[in-house]
Design an enzyme around this catalytic site. Structure first.
Site, PDB file in Angstrom:
ATOM      1  N   TYR A  68       0.815  -1.202   0.000  1.00  0.00           N
ATOM      2  CA  TYR A  68       0.000   0.000   0.000  1.00  0.00           C
ATOM      3  C   TYR A  68       0.854   1.259   0.000  1.00  0.00           C
ATOM      4  CZ  TYR A  68      -2.986  -3.732   1.776  1.00  0.00           C
ATOM      5  OH  TYR A  68      -3.621  -4.925   1.947  1.00  0.00           O
ATOM      6  N   CYS A 128      28.085  13.808 -21.559  1.00  0.00           N
ATOM      7  CA  CYS A 128      28.380  12.583 -22.320  1.00  0.00           C
ATOM      8  C   CYS A 128      28.009  12.686 -23.787  1.00  0.00           C
ATOM      9  CB  CYS A 128      27.632  11.397 -21.721  1.00  0.00           C
ATOM     10  SG  CYS A 128      27.566  11.338 -19.932  1.00  0.00           S
TER      11      CYS A 128
END
Length: 550
Positions: A68, A128
């Site tokens: 939950y 990158c």
């Protein structure tokens, strides 16, 4: 007695029995006076004594279960509170997006607040992606003018520098959209907000004067170039990788301050694209974090290509004279000299964590001496509801580690897991030519840890693939525990050497012995065969073996 009420929207209930279980669980809290849980409405209404418990404790009790999750707090008019979230992520890079993806899978209401760089962060925007694109462009230009074979005479190359940068920008925009924004475009529980977040307290941030609250926070604010304090530097319009990569007019020349991996990748890419490059490094060699043989191999190639390297030079003053920049330097012998730069100065002197604007003093968050957020292997900080991940922390600064950290931080914060980051076999690559790649310990690190070790170093001149390609630059170095024969580290210096390092990383992770590496099959005339030969070198002279012999 004062009584307060809270109404929550809960995800994960599948039947009335679930609702009964949650009600029973909450009733064990002596501060909870009444709990009404409805499976059809997916809600929980609690009245409680604030002197004995709190909203946060009630919510954490539910979120601490396996199935939950509290999706949101519902206001008195029936609407979810638009400034209350399960999770607030500060930052918009790889760690942040990875965290958001995991949070969505858990049904968590999440706010991502991003200031500075566009969503996607350093890697796709200014790190990158653009750097490796420009490195490949530079390689294409280099191979059009240089040949390893006497029978092949290159004719030269025409470089349209502006077009290269425009293509790079297009690539960045495409990947930023496809790999980041499109990925979360259909998320139901994610809100994205541009702005600078500042902690008011450990449950509240301010963005443009508006308050936002959460039960848990993830700081993934990244890092930026560390600008040194040098006289006159702020007057010369210097560049960093952020501004350099968008410069469409090719600079006449570059002086790069710093010889770490960022400075070296920039140097090789731009030199090969026709820019005269100089590197000023205040330590004794390039890539100072690695052993001297690695630095030497790289410096030899860079100087061969015409890059000027000035080790043990320290800039003490910058000044502008017309279109030129005068760099006053202290030389290795203690004397002083002036270097004239007609083009641009690029600062590549390391990075610093983006923490200065976060208001961390307001919450007492612990930092390291370097200014990074201190986290443990679970990405926990010294505050129980605040996690951190990525370049802002004291962990290895790679896009793939950041993504991993963002994911496990959310899992640990909301799923009750105990996931840890283990970087003992982490692979990494510096995309110079030859490439530098590593995993595990080098010999200096093994010695400092008191590990008994032996080193095997195989020059590429003894690797058939390199011989056939007429390119024998570099070596493969393996470090083993001399008592167990297990591989504990590896370093590779070779063209496309980065393609070898994952295998070596896996060998370290799964405690493979050097004998196992030597006895395995490798396709002949692959660079990977060098791993086998390097393993054999612990006990034999491979120069005296025939091809394919073991």
């Amino acid at each position: 007695m004062k009584e307060e009420k809270i109404k929550l929207e809960i995800a994960g209930m599948t039947c009335d029995h679930c609702a009964t279980g949650i009600k029973k669980m909450l009733s064990q809290n002596e501060g909870v006076k009444e709990a009404n849980v409805s499976y059809p409405k997916a809600t929980c209404e609690c009245s409680f004594d604030p002197t004995k418990t709190s909203k946060e404790e009630i919510i954490n009790t539910i979120n601490g279960t396996k199935n939950y999750r509290v999706k949101s707090e519902i206001s008195e008019n029936g609407n979810s509170r638009n400034n209350q979230f399960d999770l607030i992520i500060i930052g918009g890079g790889s760690a942040a997006f990875s965290a958001a993806i995991k949070a969505e899978s858990l049904g968590l209401t999440t706010l991502m607040v991003n200031g500075g760089l566009d969503f996607g962060g350093t890697c796709v925007n200014v790190g990158c992606v653009p750097s490796k694109n420009l490195i490949r462009a530079g390689e294409s230009a280099y191979h059009a003018t240089h040949s390893n074979f006497e029978g092949i005479k290159p004719k030269g190359v025409d470089i349209d520098f502006a077009q290269i940068i425009k293509d790079k920008k297009k690539l960045v925009a495409t990947l930023q959209e496809k790999k980041y924004m499109d990925v979360v475009s259909d998320f139901e529980n994610l809100t994205m907000l541009k702005g600078w977040a500042k902690f008011k307290d450990n449950k509240t941030i301010l963005v443009d004067g508006k308050e936002y609250k959460a039960f848990k926070f993830l700081i993934a604010a990244g890092a930026t170039t560390n600008i040194p304090t040098i006289e006159g530097l702020d007057k010369i319009d210097y560049l960093t990788n952020v501004s350099l990569f968008d410069l469409e007019e090719k600079p006449e020349s570059l002086t790069i301050m710093g010889a770490g991996y960022i400075g070296l990748e920039i140097a090789m890419a731009y030199n090969r694209l026709g820019v005269k490059v100089r590197i000023i490094e205040f330590t004794d060699r390039v890539l100072r974090t690695q052993t001297p043989d690695i630095s030497e191999a790289l410096e030899t190639q860079m100087r061969k290509e015409g890059i000027e390297i000035l080790p043990n030079f320290r800039a003490v003053k910058f000044e502008k004279q017309g279109n030129e920049t005068i760099i006053h330097c202290k030389c290795p012998d203690g004397s002083f000299t002036q270097i004239i730069e007609k083009g641009k100065v690029v600062i590549a002197t390391g990075t610093k964590a983006n923490t200065s604007q976060l208001g961390l003093d307001n919450i007492g968050l612990e930092l390291t001496k370097s200014g990074h957020i201190a986290v443990n292997e679970k990405m926990e900080t010294n505050l129980p509801n605040i996690y951190a991940a990525g370049d802002v922390t004291n962990t290895p600064a790679f896009v793939y580690t950041a993504a991993f950290e963002g994911k496990i931080a959310v899992e640990n914060a909301f799923s009750g897991t105990d996931n840890k980051a283990d970087y003992s076999s982490l692979p990494w690559v510096v995309f110079t030519d030859p490439q530098i790649a590593g995993a595990g310990l080098d010999e200096a690190q093994a010695e400092s840890k008191g590990i008994p070790f032996e080193v095997s170093k195989l020059e590429l001149k003894d690797v058939p693939r390199a011989i056939a390609a007429n390119d024998t630059r570099g070596f493969i170095k393996l470090i083993r525990n001399s008592e167990t024969d297990k591989l504990i580290g590896a370093r590779v210096v070779a063209p496309e050497g980065g393609e070898l390092i994952q295998q070596l990383s896996m060998a370290i992770k799964y405690r493979i012995t050097v004998k196992d590496l030597a006895d395995s099959f490798y396709p002949y005339l692959t660079l990977g065969e060098g791993i086998k030969l390097a393993a054999i070198t612990f006990g034999k002279d491979v120069s005296k073996l025939s091809c394919c012999a073991s």
